[in-house]
Design a protein around this motif. Structure first.
Motif, mmCIF file in Angstrom:
data_model
loop_
_atom_site.group_PDB
_atom_site.id
_atom_site.type_symbol
_atom_site.label_atom_id
_atom_site.label_comp_id
_atom_site.label_asym_id
_atom_site.label_seq_id
_atom_site.Cartn_x
_atom_site.Cartn_y
_atom_site.Cartn_z
ATOM 1 N N ARG A 182 -50.193 -119.628 21.043
ATOM 2 C CA ARG A 182 -51.182 -120.372 21.823
ATOM 3 C C ARG A 182 -50.497 -121.176 22.924
ATOM 4 N N ASP A 183 -49.375 -121.808 22.598
ATOM 5 C CA ASP A 183 -48.642 -122.587 23.593
ATOM 6 C C ASP A 183 -48.104 -121.702 24.707
ATOM 7 N N SER A 184 -47.635 -120.509 24.366
ATOM 8 C CA SER A 184 -47.110 -119.620 25.402
ATOM 9 C C SER A 184 -48.230 -119.117 26.298
ATOM 10 N N ILE B 272 -50.928 -120.800 27.051
ATOM 11 C CA ILE B 272 -51.258 -121.938 27.913
ATOM 12 C C ILE B 272 -50.220 -122.052 29.019
ATOM 13 N N LYS B 273 -48.950 -121.860 28.691
ATOM 14 C CA LYS B 273 -47.890 -121.933 29.687
ATOM 15 C C LYS B 273 -48.060 -120.849 30.744
ATOM 16 N N GLU B 274 -48.396 -119.622 30.303
ATOM 17 C CA GLU B 274 -48.593 -118.519 31.242
ATOM 18 C C GLU B 274 -49.785 -118.792 32.148
ATOM 19 N N GLU C 108 -50.713 -121.597 33.270
ATOM 20 C CA GLU C 108 -50.313 -122.563 34.291
ATOM 21 C C GLU C 108 -49.523 -121.874 35.396
ATOM 22 N N PRO D 195 -45.782 -119.565 36.407
ATOM 23 C CA PRO D 195 -44.355 -119.896 36.388
ATOM 24 C C PRO D 195 -43.995 -120.809 37.549
ATOM 25 N N ALA D 196 -42.961 -121.544 37.385
ATOM 26 C CA ALA D 196 -42.468 -122.401 38.460
ATOM 27 C C ALA D 196 -41.855 -121.511 39.535
#
Length: 62
Positions: free
Chosen positions: A40-42, A44-46, A48, A50-51
């Motif tokens: 779930r955290d990954s 959410i990160k995706e 957002e 990538p930097a």
């Protein structure tokens, strides 16, 4: 008295095995829950994005 002692030993062994199996199931549940949280955290990160890096900003020269 011998059959009673055998019965007690067998019952004790069954209790020990049952406790081990309960512990193993609890560990599996905890691992699965940790994987779900990590997944779930990954996600959410995706979402957002990538930097950006310097490599993404410039086009390669021909």
């Amino acid at each position: 008295m011998y059959p009673l002692e055998l019965h007690k030993m067998y019952a004790t062994e069954l209790h020990r095995r049952a406790e081990q199996e309960r512990l193993a199931r609890e560990i599996l549940r905890a691992r699965r829950a940790a994987r779900r949280v990590a997944r779930r955290d990954s996600v959410i990160k995706e979402a957002e994005g990538p930097a950006s890096t310097d490599r993404d900003r410039f086009v390669h020269a021909a």
